[in-house]
Design an enzyme around this catalytic site. Structure first.
Site, PDB file in Angstrom:
ATOM      1  N   ASP A  90      44.546 -48.136 -27.113  1.00  0.00           N
ATOM      2  CA  ASP A  90      45.757 -48.758 -26.589  1.00  0.00           C
ATOM      3  C   ASP A  90      46.956 -48.270 -27.391  1.00  0.00           C
ATOM      4  OD1 ASP A  90      44.515 -50.394 -28.721  1.00  0.00           O
ATOM      5  OD2 ASP A  90      46.305 -51.646 -28.502  1.00  0.00           O
ATOM      6  N   GLU A 153      44.401 -53.183 -30.117  1.00  0.00           N
ATOM      7  CA  GLU A 153      44.780 -53.189 -31.537  1.00  0.00           C
ATOM      8  C   GLU A 153      46.252 -53.504 -31.725  1.00  0.00           C
ATOM      9  OE1 GLU A 153      45.978 -51.702 -35.504  1.00  0.00           O
ATOM     10  OE2 GLU A 153      46.747 -51.129 -33.528  1.00  0.00           O
TER      11      GLU A 153
END
Length: 468
Positions: A90, A153
């Protein structure tokens, strides 16, 4: 190992590595809560990137597993112990200010420009290729290695919460999501939300104020719509303000309303001093005018307590520890709408010796006459440290020192990495001491040479850790 020239071996993988990395970089894997479903917990983008990474692992003959579209791993080796290499696909929102399409990677001057090139698709792919090299060389191993890929994250780490609930927790490991020589200490991480009501006075009205994309990013853009008796005078003073401030912007008039936009410089929230907070600069300008009530409180807090307050001293939350250094504070989200209310979200990275409840208590005391409420948000993390005499730390530092010829020493950072999820977990690369850090910024890039150097270090370090 002494008889393997890792630096030469990785050269043969450069072309394939870049091709696979481009596959990931072309995917917009920003978290999208508006498109989140049971199938796509943080939206379809991060899942698409996860699947693409797992497909690469399957292609290369590894065992792979997807854990409910939250996270996945690519596994190699055998044995009772597990080495975890924890990365993520991400990315933070692209934001503005790019010279190229952030999701159409390009190579300029031997640097790969794209969102995620350095944080964290590039380094995670380098670590994956390190594992692939060990497999291709058919080297004997006595432990398992798992490249574990997260999808959340940059937000709440829900991906790893889920993974560690349903999969085996690695015995030790590292995250390729920071800096060399090593990050064996990480400050605590907590966020405080300050809430305001939405009342205005009579002379000047703050219709809206908006800035920031994430709590862990310095806001690059800020916009406010105000209503004043003399908009031309406000516009003139704004242009004068721009002459001496390290920001750019413009003011547009429409009757008595003025829309003001400001552009600063984005930076990672753990190093706010590297950025220019457009929101606090805009509030500093507006606070010179006759706003009142909640609008005044919102602007006053931003200017008096938050502007250029990287160590938290103006809030009374400053703290320093000999090992971990000083607390840092970033003010990443600003929202205000007349009659509806507002919020400011602050993110602190704090050393051992203080804690989030102490920080919250001081927020409340300092701002008791300004804000309606101050609360902790979820997902706070305590400080983390792995001693230098741990065999994991010793091995990683030894390999780094031998391959680079540079001093191998411990470091503590304010950034949070997946390394802290393991009792014996650290962060290891992929940024070198001479690398240019563009994480969370416009025109993010990673030098190809740095990625290849990291791949070589990862290959030797992983082999030493799983062959013993």
């Amino acid at each position: 190992m002494a008889d393997i020239n890792w630096k030469e071996i990785v050269k043969d993988y450069k072309e394939d590595f870049i091709e696979d990395l481009f596959t990931l970089l072309k995917i917009d894997s920003t978290r999208d809560d508006n498109a989140a479903t049971d199938e796509y917990p943080v939206g379809p983008g991060p899942v698409k990137a996860l699947d693409a990474f797992l497909d690469i692992g399957k292609r290369d003959g590894f065992s792979t597993e997807n854990f409910d579209n939250w996270a996945g791993h690519i596994e190699f080796g055998e044995g009772e112990e597990i080495l975890g290499v924890l990365g993520h696909v991400d990315v933070v929102p692209a934001g503005t200010g790019w010279d190229t399409d952030p999701f159409e990677p390009v190579i300029k001057d031997e640097k790969i420009y794209a969102r995620g090139s350095s944080d964290d698709k590039g380094p995670t792919m380098a670590a994956y290729y390190a594992m692939k090299i060990i497999k291709d060389l058919d080297l004997p191993v006595s432990k398992k290695i798992r490249v574990i890929i997260g999808t959340d994250e940059e937000s709440g780490w829900g991906c790893m919460d889920h993974y560690l609930n349903v999969a085996e927790t690695p015995d030790f490991g590292f995250s390729p999501d920071a800096y060399f020589p090593i990050i064996n200490g990480e400050k605590g991480n907590t966020s405080v939300q300050m809430k305001f009501q939405g009342n205005n006075g009579e002379q000047a009205k703050l219709i809206s104020f908006q800035a920031g994309l994430r709590a862990n990013m310095v806001p690059q853009d800020a916009e406010a719509i105000v209503e004043v008796d003399n908009p031309a005078e406000l516009t003139e003073q704004f242009n004068e303000f721009l002459e001496d401030a390290p920001v750019s912007g413009e003011a547009k008039l429409e009757g008595n309303k003025v829309t003001i936009t400001l552009i600063g410089k984005a930076a990672h929230g753990s190093t706010p001093e590297h950025g220019v907070n457009a929101a606090t600069y805009l509030a500093t300008f507006l606070n010179n005018f006759s706003f009142d009530k909640d609008a005044k409180a919102f602007l006053n807090v931003a200017e008096k307590y938050l502007h250029e307050n990287h160590d938290g001293k103006k809030l009374g939350i400053d703290y320093e520890d000999e090992l971990m250094g000083h607390l840092s504070s970033n003010f990443g989200i600003f929202n205000f709408k007349t009659d509806e209310g507002g919020e400011i979200l602050a993110n602190m990275r704090y050393p051992q010796g203080t804690d989030e409840e102490t920080i919250l208590s001081q927020f409340k005391e300092t701002l008791k006459d300004e804000v309606v409420e101050a609360v902790l948000t979820s997902g706070g993390k305590a400080p983390h440290y792995v001693p230098t005499d741990d065999p994991l730390v010793e091995t990683l530092l030894d390999v780094y020192g031998r391959q680079t010829g540079l001093e191998a020493h411990e470091m503590v950072i304010g950034g949070g990495t997946y390394g802290r999820l393991l009792d014996r977990g650290v962060a290891f690369g992929a940024m070198f001491p001479d690398s240019v850090d563009t994480m969370h910024q416009a025109n993010e890039f990673m030098a190809i040479d740095d990625l290849m150097r990291a791949m070589s270090i990862y290959a030797e370090a992983i082999y030493e850790l799983i062959s013993k």
